[in-house]
Design a protein around this motif. Structure first.
Motif, PDB file in Angstrom:
ATOM      1  N   ALA A  90      18.454  30.334  32.573  1.00 29.86           N
ATOM      2  CA  ALA A  90      17.263  31.233  32.889  1.00 29.86           C
ATOM      3  C   ALA A  90      17.092  30.995  34.399  1.00 29.86           C
ATOM      4  O   ALA A  90      16.727  31.680  35.097  1.00 29.86           O
ATOM      5  CB  ALA A  90      16.273  31.147  31.703  1.00 29.86           C
ATOM      6  N   PRO A 150      13.896  35.195  32.167  1.00 32.51           N
ATOM      7  CA  PRO A 150      13.286  34.534  30.947  1.00 32.51           C
ATOM      8  C   PRO A 150      14.583  33.984  30.060  1.00 32.51           C
ATOM      9  O   PRO A 150      15.620  34.857  30.042  1.00 32.51           O
ATOM     10  CB  PRO A 150      12.552  35.629  30.302  1.00 32.51           C
ATOM     11  CG  PRO A 150      12.114  36.687  31.178  1.00 32.51           C
ATOM     12  CD  PRO A 150      13.174  36.778  32.425  1.00 32.51           C
ATOM     13  N   GLU A 151      14.364  33.221  29.433  1.00 33.23           N
ATOM     14  CA  GLU A 151      15.364  32.741  28.510  1.00 33.23           C
ATOM     15  C   GLU A 151      15.872  33.824  27.318  1.00 33.23           C
ATOM     16  O   GLU A 151      16.948  34.019  27.132  1.00 33.23           O
ATOM     17  CB  GLU A 151      14.953  31.497  27.552  1.00 33.23           C
ATOM     18  CG  GLU A 151      15.001  30.184  28.445  1.00 33.23           C
ATOM     19  CD  GLU A 151      14.690  28.977  27.544  1.00 33.23           C
ATOM     20  OE1 GLU A 151      15.272  28.832  26.413  1.00 33.23           O
ATOM     21  OE2 GLU A 151      13.748  28.276  27.957  1.00 33.23           O
ATOM     22  N   ASN A 152      14.848  34.499  26.951  1.00 32.77           N
ATOM     23  CA  ASN A 152      15.267  35.571  25.883  1.00 32.77           C
ATOM     24  C   ASN A 152      16.237  36.754  26.678  1.00 32.77           C
ATOM     25  O   ASN A 152      17.036  36.970  26.036  1.00 32.77           O
ATOM     26  CB  ASN A 152      13.876  36.250  25.540  1.00 32.77           C
ATOM     27  CG  ASN A 152      13.255  35.382  24.273  1.00 32.77           C
ATOM     28  OD1 ASN A 152      13.943  34.595  23.725  1.00 32.77           O
ATOM     29  ND2 ASN A 152      12.067  35.930  24.169  1.00 32.77           N
ATOM     30  N   THR A 153      16.035  36.914  27.872  1.00 32.50           N
ATOM     31  CA  THR A 153      16.861  37.895  28.730  1.00 32.50           C
ATOM     32  C   THR A 153      18.301  37.245  28.904  1.00 32.50           C
ATOM     33  O   THR A 153      19.258  37.932  28.547  1.00 32.50           O
ATOM     34  CB  THR A 153      16.330  38.128  30.177  1.00 32.50           C
ATOM     35  OG1 THR A 153      15.041  38.605  30.063  1.00 32.50           O
ATOM     36  CG2 THR A 153      17.242  39.032  30.930  1.00 32.50           C
TER      37      THR A 153
END
Length: 198
Positions: free
Chosen positions: A166, A172-175
């Protein structure tokens, strides 16, 4: 230049530890001997990442040279007491350089498997199947969008954490998780289609 002097040192087969704090402080002060040790230590991961992102060829050495030159210039601002590992910092520079190159021009690419090194086969038939698989993986990897390919390579081949990826990709980490999931799904779908065609 930088890489030419580093090529004289042998490359180990196993992962080497990060440089010590005092070595990083010397690199930050732009000590040429310390920076040579930095290049020798990290040239393999940089070449590996660039080859997987851009394919093998003479262009990889040129880009790697640029990556280490950027690192040398940026070292005075590198915070040696931060939690970030030097390898993550350098792979960030390499990833951004690779993505810049992919945006500017089409470069020859090879499969992620071929960039990782060939395996030896037992029979001509198994070699043929491996070659077909490498070709299928190359086509599948070439079809990945740059953002998914970068996340996948950093996770699968360089072992970066989601947080580190990230930071490298500035998302973002979710991305990152989504990109890796989509990359794996696309690769799996392409390989299933290849298997059905065989």
């Amino acid at each position: 230049m930088l890489l030419a002097m580093a090529h004289s040192a042998p490359l180990p087969g196993s992962v080497r530890p990060e440089l010590q704090h005092d070595e990083l402080v010397r690199c930050k002060a732009q000590d040429p001997v310390a920076f040579r040790a930095f290049v020798v230590r990290y040239q393999r991961p940089v070449f590996s990442l660039l080859s997987r992102m851009l394919g093998r060829g003479p262009h990889v050495e040129d880009i790697a040279q640029d990556v280490f030159l950027r690192a040398y210039r940026a070292f005075p601002s590198f915070d040696v007491d931060r939690a970030a590992r030097p390898s993550t910092w350098l792979l960030t520079i390499a990833t951004r350089a690779a993505l810049d190159v992919r945006k500017r021009a089409v470069v020859p690419t090879t499969s992620l498997e071929a960039a990782g090194g060939a395996t030896t086969g037992v029979t001509p038939e198994s070699e043929r199947r491996r070659g077909e698989l490498r070709t299928a993986i190359a086509h599948a990897a070439d079809a990945l969008p740059d953002d998914q390919r970068a996340a996948f390579v950093l996770a699968e081949f360089h072992g970066l954490t989601m947080a580190e990826i990230a930071a490298v990709l500035e998302v973002p980490e979710n991305t990152v998780k989504t990109r890796i999931h989509r990359a794996r799904a696309k690769l799996q779908e392409s390989l299933v289609a290849h298997k059905e065609d065989s």
